[in-house]
Design a protein around this motif. Structure first.
Motif, short mmCIF file in Angstrom:
data_model
loop_
_atom_site.label_atom_id
_atom_site.label_comp_id
_atom_site.label_asym_id
_atom_site.label_seq_id
_atom_site.Cartn_x
_atom_site.Cartn_y
_atom_site.Cartn_z
N ARG A 36 33.71 -26.65 -33.26
CA ARG A 36 32.82 -27.96 -33.88
C ARG A 36 33.27 -29.22 -33.45
O ARG A 36 34.67 -29.45 -33.70
CB ARG A 36 33.00 -27.72 -35.70
CG ARG A 36 32.41 -26.43 -36.38
CD ARG A 36 32.92 -26.50 -37.63
NE ARG A 36 32.31 -25.11 -38.03
CZ ARG A 36 33.14 -24.14 -38.42
NH1 ARG A 36 34.48 -23.95 -38.17
NH2 ARG A 36 32.65 -22.93 -38.91
N LEU A 37 32.36 -29.76 -32.47
CA LEU A 37 32.79 -31.33 -32.31
C LEU A 37 33.01 -32.08 -33.40
O LEU A 37 34.09 -32.95 -33.56
CB LEU A 37 31.90 -31.69 -31.39
CG LEU A 37 31.68 -30.93 -29.77
CD1 LEU A 37 30.52 -30.80 -29.45
CD2 LEU A 37 32.80 -31.23 -28.93
N THR A 38 32.11 -31.73 -34.11
CA THR A 38 32.10 -32.55 -35.58
C THR A 38 31.48 -31.62 -36.39
O THR A 38 30.86 -30.80 -35.92
CB THR A 38 31.28 -33.60 -35.58
OG1 THR A 38 29.87 -33.59 -35.48
CG2 THR A 38 31.81 -35.02 -34.60
N PRO A 39 31.56 -31.75 -37.74
CA PRO A 39 30.81 -30.72 -38.54
C PRO A 39 29.29 -30.74 -38.14
O PRO A 39 28.44 -29.45 -38.20
CB PRO A 39 30.82 -31.31 -39.89
CG PRO A 39 32.10 -32.19 -40.00
CD PRO A 39 32.19 -32.63 -38.66
N GLN A 40 28.52 -31.55 -37.46
CA GLN A 40 27.39 -31.50 -37.15
C GLN A 40 26.87 -30.92 -35.73
O GLN A 40 25.88 -30.33 -35.51
CB GLN A 40 26.61 -33.12 -37.20
CG GLN A 40 26.44 -33.42 -38.44
CD GLN A 40 27.84 -34.00 -39.12
OE1 GLN A 40 28.69 -34.48 -38.58
NE2 GLN A 40 28.01 -33.84 -40.54
N HIS A 41 27.96 -31.21 -35.09
CA HIS A 41 27.55 -30.58 -33.57
C HIS A 41 28.49 -29.67 -33.26
O HIS A 41 29.69 -29.66 -33.13
CB HIS A 41 27.88 -31.80 -32.51
CG HIS A 41 27.08 -33.07 -32.70
ND1 HIS A 41 25.77 -33.06 -32.35
CD2 HIS A 41 27.37 -34.29 -33.53
CE1 HIS A 41 25.16 -34.27 -32.67
NE2 HIS A 41 26.10 -34.79 -33.50
N ILE A 42 27.82 -28.35 -32.80
CA ILE A 42 28.69 -27.28 -32.76
C ILE A 42 28.30 -26.57 -31.29
O ILE A 42 27.04 -26.47 -31.11
CB ILE A 42 28.25 -26.22 -33.77
CG1 ILE A 42 28.78 -26.79 -35.15
CG2 ILE A 42 29.15 -25.06 -33.77
CD1 ILE A 42 27.98 -26.48 -36.45
N GLY A 43 29.25 -26.04 -30.63
CA GLY A 43 28.93 -25.37 -29.28
C GLY A 43 29.51 -24.01 -29.59
O GLY A 43 30.29 -23.56 -30.27
N ILE A 44 28.51 -23.10 -28.83
CA ILE A 44 29.07 -21.58 -29.16
C ILE A 44 28.95 -20.99 -27.81
O ILE A 44 27.93 -21.30 -26.87
CB ILE A 44 27.87 -21.14 -30.02
CG1 ILE A 44 27.89 -21.66 -31.57
CG2 ILE A 44 28.02 -19.49 -30.13
CD1 ILE A 44 26.69 -22.57 -31.69
N VAL A 45 29.89 -20.00 -27.71
CA VAL A 45 29.81 -19.03 -26.51
C VAL A 45 29.98 -17.62 -26.84
O VAL A 45 30.73 -17.40 -27.56
CB VAL A 45 31.06 -19.42 -25.62
CG1 VAL A 45 30.82 -18.17 -24.48
CG2 VAL A 45 30.82 -20.95 -24.89
N ARG A 46 28.90 -16.80 -26.71
CA ARG A 46 29.03 -15.34 -27.05
C ARG A 46 28.96 -14.32 -25.58
O ARG A 46 28.06 -14.66 -24.83
CB ARG A 46 28.13 -15.14 -27.93
CG ARG A 46 28.23 -13.67 -28.53
CD ARG A 46 26.98 -13.29 -29.92
NE ARG A 46 25.91 -13.42 -29.36
CZ ARG A 46 24.82 -13.99 -30.05
NH1 ARG A 46 25.31 -14.89 -30.75
NH2 ARG A 46 23.71 -13.98 -29.71
N LEU A 47 29.94 -13.64 -25.77
CA LEU A 47 29.64 -12.57 -24.49
C LEU A 47 29.56 -11.26 -25.23
O LEU A 47 30.07 -10.75 -26.27
CB LEU A 47 31.05 -12.43 -24.06
CG LEU A 47 31.68 -13.66 -23.26
CD1 LEU A 47 33.13 -13.50 -22.77
CD2 LEU A 47 30.85 -14.16 -22.07
N GLU A 48 28.48 -10.64 -24.84
CA GLU A 48 28.11 -9.27 -25.30
C GLU A 48 28.16 -8.22 -23.94
O GLU A 48 27.83 -8.46 -23.02
CB GLU A 48 26.91 -9.32 -25.68
CG GLU A 48 26.69 -10.04 -26.97
CD GLU A 48 25.32 -9.97 -27.72
OE1 GLU A 48 24.83 -8.94 -28.15
OE2 GLU A 48 24.59 -10.86 -28.11
N ARG A 49 28.12 -7.00 -24.47
CA ARG A 49 28.14 -5.77 -23.73
C ARG A 49 27.42 -4.56 -24.68
O ARG A 49 27.77 -4.48 -25.76
CB ARG A 49 29.32 -5.51 -23.14
CG ARG A 49 29.30 -4.42 -22.12
CD ARG A 49 30.33 -4.19 -21.10
NE ARG A 49 30.17 -3.35 -20.10
CZ ARG A 49 29.45 -3.64 -18.90
NH1 ARG A 49 29.10 -4.87 -18.59
NH2 ARG A 49 29.03 -2.76 -18.10
#
Lengths: 335, 137
Positions: A272-285
């Motif tokens: 959470r850069l701020t509560p409003q701006h959120i970055g997500i990375v997900r790795l799946e297999r």
């Protein structure tokens, strides 16, 4: 219709973002529902609009238009939720246009809970199968990406209709055990990812402040499918601090008829850069032995939440087969 | 010079102790002492019964110093994370704790409704109240 949906998308977005009165401290907070008079009844709902684009198709959808009501009285509590699943769908598949509209109202959840004492509680009805973390709050606005990890869609039934019993104790840490039982056809079962008429599951969870570990195992039978038992196991953890979160679930499913084991898992990091701006990375297999597919892929996402109960999300999944790379944009609100 | 430094250091330490505000989680019901994790569970509505008593958690307004200290020290959750928690709870059919607008109002509620659990600055705690947990800023 596609233009209408685009207009609706932009109109609703601008309405909520320009008009901040919905979050004003005047008694109603967006995302917390409202009480009906002084009755033990709170009502709310949610909806989701999404746009999907990849090499094979482009799609607009009005999804999950839902109303829910719940309340409690002394040791008893209840929840009921009805939903239009795919109220409108427009799809352009290499120039072939299709439109569909599903007007069938489905029962998403319907259950009553009873607290026998401070440790033991029971549930009867249709409920989200309490496996892992994602499936507990699986609606678009509350999850971190518009798409859901495959482990939540292919390993176990998303809904269970029957009884559940849980035991919990809280001291320096928390411990909880769940048993879930289904021996009949489910309510609105066509809407479940697996049409089951038998499901038995056990879950254990251990929580220590910001860390929760879970283990689930069980089996289910398909209602109209071949005579086989599908056994599953899922291990998961959630570690969450104010600014970041790590979430992971790994599951296996074994078919006693086909003698095959499929698996799927993911590890997701959120910042959470701020509560409003959120970055997500997900790795799946995942591996599906019946189709002989075994693949790993990644999802990159960015979510803007003017309030927590409203989300404008974008994501891009990157696969080893570039034709499967997919862009998804969605707007969702819980009210 | 060294002695003067020691004196100044002692003054600073004692001044910081004097300014530390102490608080207590209290109830009129016969409840046992609690651990911080249990206090957190009560105010997140994960624990609603204890020793046969139906627990009713009561908060002060969001801008009250006691609530800010409670959220920081006992819940160890920021305001945005709490908002996220209660939004998910709404989907799951749970409501946030009741809110009272002043210390007097909390004290009255504690006195009249069995099972009420709240928090107060230590100087506001009546002798007949049961102190379940203490902390300071």
């Amino acid at each position: 219709m596609r233009k209408k949906l685009r207009f609706l998308f932009v109109f609703v977005l601008s309405l909520f973002i320009e008009n901040g009165t919905l979050s004003a401290d005047d008694g109603y907070q967006l995302g917390e529902g409202v009480q009906v008079g002084s009755l033990p009844l709170y009502v709310g709902g949610y909806f989701s609009l999404d746009y999907t684009n990849n090499e094979s198709y482009e799609q607009y959808r009005l999804d999950d238009l839902s109303l829910l009501g719940y309340g409690s009285y002394e040791k008893f509590s209840y929840l009921a939720e009805v939903e239009y699943k795919e109220l409108y769908l427009y799809r352009d598949e290499n120039g072939t246009i299709s439109e569909s509209s599903d007007h069938q109202l489905q029962i998403e959840r319907l259950y009553g809970d009873y607290a026998f004492n401070e440790h033991v509680s029971g549930r009867v009805g249709k409920y989200n199968t309490p496996v892992g973390f994602w499936n507990l709050v699986p609606i678009n606005v509350l999850r971190e990406t518009t798409s859901s990890p495959l482990v939540t869609e292919i390993i176990y039934p998303e809904y269970t209709t029957g009884a559940a019993l849980s035991y919990s104790t809280i001291g320096d840490a928390s411990f909880r055990a769940d048993v879930m039982l289904q021996f009949t056809e489910g309510i609105s079962e066509t809407y479940n990812n697996y049409n089951t008429d038998e499901h038995v599951g056990l879950g254990l969870s251990y929580g220590l402040d910001d860390l929760v570990l879970k283990a689930n195992a069980g089996y289910f039978n398909l209602h109209d499918g071949p005579d086989e038992r599908l056994y599953y196991g899922v291990l998961s953890f959630n570690y969450e601090k104010e600014d970041y979160q790590f979430l992971s679930e790994v599951g296996w499913r074994y078919s006693d008829r086909l003698q095959q084991t499929n698996y799927a898992g993911y590890l997701q990091g959120l910042y959470r850069l701020t509560p409003q701006h959120i970055g997500i990375v997900r790795l799946e297999r995942y591996a599906d032995r019946s189709t002989r597919v075994e693949e790993g892929f990644g999802v990159l996402g960015y979510t803007y939440r003017p309030w927590y109960s409203m989300a404008l999300k974008s994501e891009y999944s990157v696969h080893s087969d570039a034709d499967l790379n997919t862009f998804i944009l969605s707007f969702s609100v819980l009210f | 010079m060294k002695q003067l430094g020691m004196v100044l250091l002692a003054l600073v330490i004692s001044a910081s102790h004097l300014s530390a505000q102490e608080y207590a989680v209290v109830s009129f019901s016969p409840l046992p002492s609690l651990k911080r994790f249990q206090v957190k569970a009560i105010f997140l509505k994960k624990m609603t019964y204890l020793d046969g008593v139906h627990l009713i958690a009561v908060n002060l307004p969001p801008d009250h110093n006691a609530r800010k200290s409670f959220e920081k020290s006992c819940l160890q959750m920021g305001r945005s994370r709490l908002r996220e928690y209660w939004t998910k709870a709404h989907y799951l059919g749970h409501r946030p704790p009741l809110r009272k607008d002043s210390l007097e109002s909390v004290q009255r509620f504690l006195n009249t409704v069995e099972g009420t659990v709240s928090y107060l600055p230590i100087e506001e705690v009546a002798q007949s109240m049961n102190i379940l947990y203490r902390w300071s800023d």
